[in-house]
Each structure stands twice: as C-alpha cells, then as structure tokens.
Design an enzyme around this catalytic site. Structure first.
Site, PDB file in Angstrom:
ATOM      1  N   SER A 291      21.035 -10.886  63.138  1.00  0.00           N
ATOM      2  CA  SER A 291      22.482 -10.836  63.321  1.00  0.00           C
ATOM      3  C   SER A 291      22.877 -10.450  64.750  1.00  0.00           C
ATOM      4  O   SER A 291      23.995 -10.717  65.168  1.00  0.00           O
ATOM      5  CB  SER A 291      23.104  -9.844  62.330  1.00  0.00           C
ATOM      6  OG  SER A 291      22.581  -8.560  62.551  1.00  0.00           O
TER       7      SER A 291
ATOM      8  N   LYS B  79      27.076  -3.831  64.677  1.00  0.00           N
ATOM      9  CA  LYS B  79      27.985  -4.830  65.242  1.00  0.00           C
ATOM     10  C   LYS B  79      28.487  -4.384  66.603  1.00  0.00           C
ATOM     11  O   LYS B  79      28.394  -3.222  66.972  1.00  0.00           O
ATOM     12  CB  LYS B  79      29.207  -4.997  64.322  1.00  0.00           C
ATOM     13  CG  LYS B  79      28.931  -5.553  62.932  1.00  0.00           C
ATOM     14  CD  LYS B  79      28.939  -7.061  62.916  1.00  0.00           C
ATOM     15  CE  LYS B  79      29.019  -7.596  61.495  1.00  0.00           C
ATOM     16  NZ  LYS B  79      28.053  -6.988  60.563  1.00  0.00           N
TER      17      LYS B  79
END
Lengths: 211, 211
Positions: A119, A161
DNA sequence: ATTAGTTTTGAAAGGCTGTTCTATTTTTGT
DNA sequence: ACAAAAATAGAACAGCCTTTCAAAACTAAT
C-alpha cells in the site's frame, strides 16, 4: 523455572539493571542495585541475582566487579507487530523481537512495525520493511502516519497512510502510496472523534534476505 | 591538545577499551588494561587514562570501578562515503559518521554507504538511503552488489548494481534498477581482471526528514 | 499450628580497584 | 651535551565489591 516466574523484586531488579545499562553503558554494582531497590544487605542482592541467573535472565561473571550480563538483547526498539493499509494492527504487549535503529531514535516510546502489503509502494516502502514509529498526536501535512480508527467495542484498527489536511474541503485525507488504492476521506467533524494519529514514521529499515 | 596527538600506547589503550566494551559490554578495569598492554604498574595505566581524558577521547568517573566512558559513539558501523551508479565511490579512511543497524550486522568489516541518485529506484532504494554492505568477493545471481572497476593508476571506481552471470552469453551483466539506464555488460574474460565484487547489500536504512 | 521453603538482615572476610606517591628511565628539544 | 618533559615501575592505601555464613523474619501449604 522459567523467566516468567520472577518475583516482583526480581522483576524490579532486572528492570533497574536494564535501565542502568542503557544510561550508564555499564552494569551496576550489587551495592548500587541494593541502594536503588532499598535492600539493606548486599548478600540479599547477591541472592536475587543468583535467582535471576537461575531463571535465565542474566549471567554472572564471578568475582568481577559489575559482572552482570543480560541474556536477552535489550538494545534497540521493540517490534510491536505488523501493519497494512486498512487491516488491523496487531500489537503484542511483550514483543520478543528487538531491532537496532540507532541511538538517536531510541527516545521515548519509539517502536517498529512490520509493513504488510504494497500500500505504500510508491513511497518505496515495501512488504516486509520495518517502519520506525515515533508516537505523537499531531503531524504535518504529508507525513506518513499510523492513523487509528476508534470503533466502539474494539481496540481500534490502524493503518499506514500519508496525512493531508484539506482545508478547502474541510476534511482529512489519508492517502495510500499506491495508485490502485483509494484514499480515505474523513469530514473534519468526524476527525478527533473517530480517528486519531498514533504516531509518525521517522525511518524505514529493510533487511535483504540471502538469495 | 586534541585527540590527534595521542601517543602510540594511548591509541592502543583507546582501541582496547573500544574493543573490550564491544565484546564485554562493560568498560575494562585499569588492571585489565595494564595486563593487555603489558604495563606493569596500575599507576601507569591511570596516567595514560588521564591523558586520554585530557585529550577528549574518554571521560572518567572518579572512584567508580570501570569508570570509563567513551566520548564518541563507537557502536554501529562506519559510513564510508557515498555511491551512485557509474560515479566513483568516495571512501573516507576515518569516517566521522557511525550508524546503528542492529548487532547481528556488526560483523567483520561491514560498513554503510549513502546512495546518490535514482539508479536503484525500481528496487525501492532511494536517493539518500543508507545501504549496509557486507564485504565479500563472490555473490549470487540477482544480488545487489558494489562492483569495482579496476583502472590503471586509479584506485578504481565503484557502482551499485544487481549482479547477473549470463552463461549463455558468457558475460556478466551489471543491471541498474532504473529502466532509463543501460546495464553494463562485461565479457567473461575481462571480469576478474578489470572488475571485482567488493561487497553485497544486506540492508537498507532510510531516515525520514522532518517535514 | 506446624513445617518447609523462601526472603531478609547483619556482619565479616578477602580480593579487586582507583588513586597517590616517590623514584627511575626514556624521550625530546635546544 | 644538557635540561625539561614524558613515560614507567613499584609499593602502598583506602575504599569498593563480591561472596559467604549464620541467624532471623516471613509465606505458603498441610
């Protein structure tokens, strides 16, 4: 007898030895241990050090001053589990693994996580990489953070993130570094209630496996 | 008086202290130092320890057994310079910078280099990353290695590439991890004469700069 | 309550350790 | 060659340190 069966005083003694060695860069003397734990007799300290040795937590070098060695590696920072975008963060209370990342980073409660998945691949953070996390509530735009989604009845799931505060849209954007994945958009009102920043990535460490 | 003006015996004494602390995880006693350097008198050891303190290499804790502390950080591995694909490797003899990468890697002559440029970007090694190098002559296909081009009159230029032995073409291919860059192809006959493998990348370390 | 096992104290022995002092040898600079 | 500075040896001291021992206090189980 295993290391689990350590008395309270033995646990405190062991913790003091670890702490002393970190700060002083040498083991403490039996007297220094006694002074710290308010033990009146040096023989008493000797007794518990023998217990700690029997339980496999330390080894002793007879007759040598400060003749204590730690069995387990206690330098570095603990590896607290692994993290992937969207999936829950597994945190082990008593992490068996430790990783050295340089003394400058050994502050506070800094810890490491193992990255699962791709990711963050466009930020060149790969599957299996260790990310070093410095715990903090706040962060700047563009920081790579561990964001926790607080959910009722659950301990909360965490995700790795990039953090962006979008003032014009009045929301927070949690952006994965993978163009195949969508960002998480959180209205400003829900932020602080349902989400919080747990910490910030300060370093990345990758071990190349032998071919 | 600076640390440069250390006598031979003082340098040996300092080196022994460093080595002892690495292996024993505690400073040596004055007598242990004397035994190692074949100094007959403990007063003599004390004398040189005072010199080392005056020259800023160590600090002493009076009356404490093993009361020696190193001023400079000597844990970790030395950062020997920087490397980029095709460009020469700058190696400083006495590297001022050290970097902790975990004790398992502190073997032998392991050292670190700072990556310049994006030649290995597709292997997710970025500009500014530290690569940890384990020196060795040989390597396996696909390993990321430091390859040195031996040139007359020069100390040789080094480059960071993936190593492939192409049996069908009877040559060695040094492959950058950047599709914009071309591999270096070396006929088998020239390999070993003009080129050699200096070491192999065993880890990558990246510090995230504060935003 | 009794007993066995564990924990704590106090004291003391004996070796280790840092420090100091004086005297001697070696090196260095002039 | 001479003098000053640095290096070395030897001995001795006081304090530190580990280890040991005997005895007392405490805990847990029966």
């Amino acid at each position: 007898m295993t290391s689990d069966q350590a008395t309270d005083i033995q646990r405190r003694m062991y913790n003091f030895i670890v702490h002393y060695m970190k700060t002083e860069r040498m083991p403490p003397t039996n007297r220094e241990i006694g002074r710290e734990l308010q033990i009146a007799s040096t023989g008493h300290v000797d007794y518990h050090l023998n217990m700690l040795e029997k339980k496999g937590l330390i080894s002793r070098q007879p007759k040598k001053s400060r003749g204590i060695k730690l069995i387990k590696t206690v330098t570095g920072i603990p590896v607290m589990g692994s993290i992937a975008a969207g999936q829950p963060l597994e945190i082990s209370r008593d992490p068996e693994q430790m990783i050295d990342v340089g003394r400058e980073m050994e502050h506070d409660n800094t810890y490491a996580l193992i990255v699962k998945g791709r990711s963050m691949i466009e930020d060149h953070i790969c599957d299996g990489d260790y990310v070093v996390i410095k715990p903090q509530d706040t962060c700047n735009n563009g920081d790579i953070v561990v964001a926790v989604h607080l959910q009722e009845g659950m301990s909360g799931s965490a995700t790795l993130k990039r953090f962006f505060q979008e003032k014009d849209h009045d929301r927070v954007r949690l952006q994965p570094a993978n163009s195949e994945l969508e960002p998480i958009l959180i209205p400003r009102s829900e932020w602080d209630e349902e989400w919080k920043v747990q910490g910030k990535v300060v370093a990345i460490f990758r071990q190349c496996r032998a071919a």
